[in-house]
Write a protein that holds these residues in place. Structure first.
Motif, short mmCIF file in Angstrom:
data_model
loop_
_atom_site.label_atom_id
_atom_site.label_comp_id
_atom_site.label_asym_id
_atom_site.label_seq_id
_atom_site.Cartn_x
_atom_site.Cartn_y
_atom_site.Cartn_z
N GLN A 352 -6.80 -26.86 -27.26
CA GLN A 352 -5.36 -26.68 -27.24
C GLN A 352 -4.76 -26.46 -28.62
N LYS A 353 -5.55 -26.59 -29.65
CA LYS A 353 -5.03 -26.54 -31.02
C LYS A 353 -4.58 -25.13 -31.40
N PRO A 354 -3.37 -24.98 -31.94
CA PRO A 354 -2.95 -23.68 -32.47
C PRO A 354 -3.60 -23.41 -33.83
N PRO A 355 -3.50 -22.20 -34.37
CA PRO A 355 -4.07 -21.92 -35.69
C PRO A 355 -3.47 -22.81 -36.77
N SER A 356 -4.28 -23.14 -37.76
CA SER A 356 -3.82 -23.95 -38.88
C SER A 356 -2.88 -23.16 -39.76
N ALA A 357 -2.12 -23.88 -40.58
CA ALA A 357 -1.16 -23.22 -41.48
C ALA A 357 -1.87 -22.32 -42.48
N VAL A 358 -2.98 -22.81 -43.04
CA VAL A 358 -3.77 -22.01 -43.98
C VAL A 358 -4.84 -21.30 -43.16
N THR A 359 -4.65 -20.02 -42.92
CA THR A 359 -5.48 -19.28 -41.98
C THR A 359 -6.75 -18.75 -42.63
N ARG A 360 -7.67 -18.33 -41.77
CA ARG A 360 -8.91 -17.72 -42.27
C ARG A 360 -8.61 -16.41 -43.00
N GLN A 361 -7.60 -15.68 -42.53
CA GLN A 361 -7.23 -14.42 -43.18
C GLN A 361 -6.71 -14.69 -44.60
N GLU A 362 -5.98 -15.76 -44.74
CA GLU A 362 -5.43 -16.13 -46.05
C GLU A 362 -6.55 -16.47 -47.04
N VAL A 363 -7.53 -17.23 -46.55
CA VAL A 363 -8.65 -17.59 -47.42
C VAL A 363 -9.46 -16.35 -47.77
N ASN A 364 -9.76 -15.52 -46.79
CA ASN A 364 -10.54 -14.31 -47.04
C ASN A 364 -9.84 -13.34 -47.96
N ALA A 365 -8.50 -13.39 -47.98
CA ALA A 365 -7.72 -12.52 -48.87
C ALA A 365 -7.55 -13.11 -50.26
N GLY A 366 -8.18 -14.25 -50.51
CA GLY A 366 -8.12 -14.83 -51.84
C GLY A 366 -6.83 -15.57 -52.12
N GLY A 367 -6.18 -16.09 -51.06
CA GLY A 367 -4.97 -16.85 -51.27
C GLY A 367 -3.72 -16.03 -51.23
N LYS A 368 -3.81 -14.81 -50.76
CA LYS A 368 -2.64 -13.95 -50.65
C LYS A 368 -2.18 -13.95 -49.20
N SER A 369 -1.11 -14.70 -48.94
CA SER A 369 -0.65 -14.85 -47.56
C SER A 369 0.11 -13.64 -47.09
#
Length: 369
Positions: A352-369
């Protein structure tokens, strides 16, 4: 140090109003990092009551940790220099390298709180030596915990639950708590004077609780430990409203450029030193550098990045190797009970958990949200 240094101490009621507001953006609830709930005897606190208190204060967020809800996974290693082996027989304190899993987070139970310099930061670590017992520790960037007992913590948390009519805590209840707990007011004053760094990578994190090191002969000494940042201190800047994850993004970017490091420093106490975490030890106590923690990878809790997954790790501070044990400070056992209950709840809610605030896309982009 803060601008409060040298100013007259606040009255109990003033301190309660200044520091006792609801939400992770306020100091006291931000300090509430699950130091709660371990007494299971009838009529006393249970982990269920404490977890319910977190949910009342922060809201119920399905699938997330009930405290330290917003976080980022990490991994790396610990290089022990062997200096700790003179005081403890723990195998991982002998010279050598040990894998580490970790998690950076904010204290508080709000998983989508915008990053801000006033939020209490945490670093939890799991030391995983091959063929030897684990060491788990949870540390925060404050010098003392504002409560000496779990009951006091719970009472303050309940007194700060928002009034449904106003959405804010009742000032009268907060004042009553502060008036009855002068030690809380004093500890909050100490916390309020701490120097806040510019980010996770240059923060120093303290375990706060008192433990015992046990040597090969069975002799014990009281200890507290800290992870002291190798990255030079820089003062906190203003929040960045355009990026609600700006502190996490900076950490992701920092680690992508070069590993972040912390010296693990053990402070050796004397028999007369207090075990309660709201009481600081004298600055003259002996400090021993026992090695260096290096974090070279980070990952979203939802996956993505090379920092592994910390989602299934319960950073229970009572999981200790032979050679390290708890002391008369009973907070770690209380934390252990609350952590276990929180872990069980979120495991049952996994789907039931929604995505976390710090997403996998954010990490893979090097911290560029």
């Amino acid at each position: 140090m803060s601008d409060d240094v040298g100013k007259p101490r606040l009255s109990a009621s003033a301190a309660a109003l200044r520091y006792g507001g609801i939400g992770a953006a306020t100091l006291v609830l931000a300090c509430a990092f699950a130091y709660a709930g371990g007494w299971l005897s009838p009529g006393r606190l249970t982990q269920d009551r404490v977890i319910s208190g977190f949910e009342a204060a922060n809201g119920k967020h399905v699938g997330f940790r009930r405290n330290h809800a917003k976080g980022l996974c990490a991994s790396g290693w610990f290089d022990s220099n062997g200096a700790g082996a003179a005081l403890s027989r723990a195998a991982l304190l002998a010279p050598g390298r040990v894998p580490v899993a970790g998690r950076f987070a904010f204290a508080g139970g709000m998983p989508f709180v915008p990053d801000g310099p006033g939020l209490v930061r945490s670093l939890a670590l799991q030391f995983k030596p091959a063929g030897a017992q684990e060491w788990r520790t949870a540390m925060v960037d404050i010098p003392v915990f504002p409560f000496s007992t779990v009951q006091a913590f719970y009472d303050q948390m309940i007194s700060s639950v928002p009034d449904p009519k106003t959405g804010k805590p009742d000032p009268a209840r907060m004042k009553a708590f502060a008036d009855a707990h002068p030690d809380f007011v004093a500890a909050v004053g100490v916390v309020g004077q701490r120097a806040v760094s510019s980010g996770f990578a240059n923060s120093t994190y303290n375990a706060l609780d008192t433990f015992l090191f046990v040597d090969k002969a069975g002799a014990t000494v009281p200890v507290r430990w800290s992870a002291e940042a190798v990255t030079p201190f820089a003062p906190a800047a203003k929040p960045q409203p355009a990026d609600p994850n700006y502190l996490f993004d900076a950490l992701i970017s920092d680690v992508a450029r070069h590993p972040a490091q912390w010296k693990m420093v053990v402070t050796v106490g004397e028999p007369q030193d207090p075990v309660e975490p709201d009481k600081a030890w004298p600055a003259s106590r002996r400090k021993i550098d026992i090695g260096t923690v290096t974090i070279d990878k980070v990952a979203s809790e939802d996956g993505g990045g090379d920092g592994g997954s910390c989602t299934d790790i319960n950073f229970d501070p009572a999981i200790l190797p032979a050679g390290i044990t708890t002391s008369a400070d009973d907070i770690p056992s209380a934390r252990s009970a609350a952590y276990a209950r929180s872990f069980t709840l979120r495991e049952n809610e996994r789907g039931q958990k929604p995505p976390s605030a710090v997403t996998r896309q954010e990490v893979n982009a090097g911290g560029k949200s």
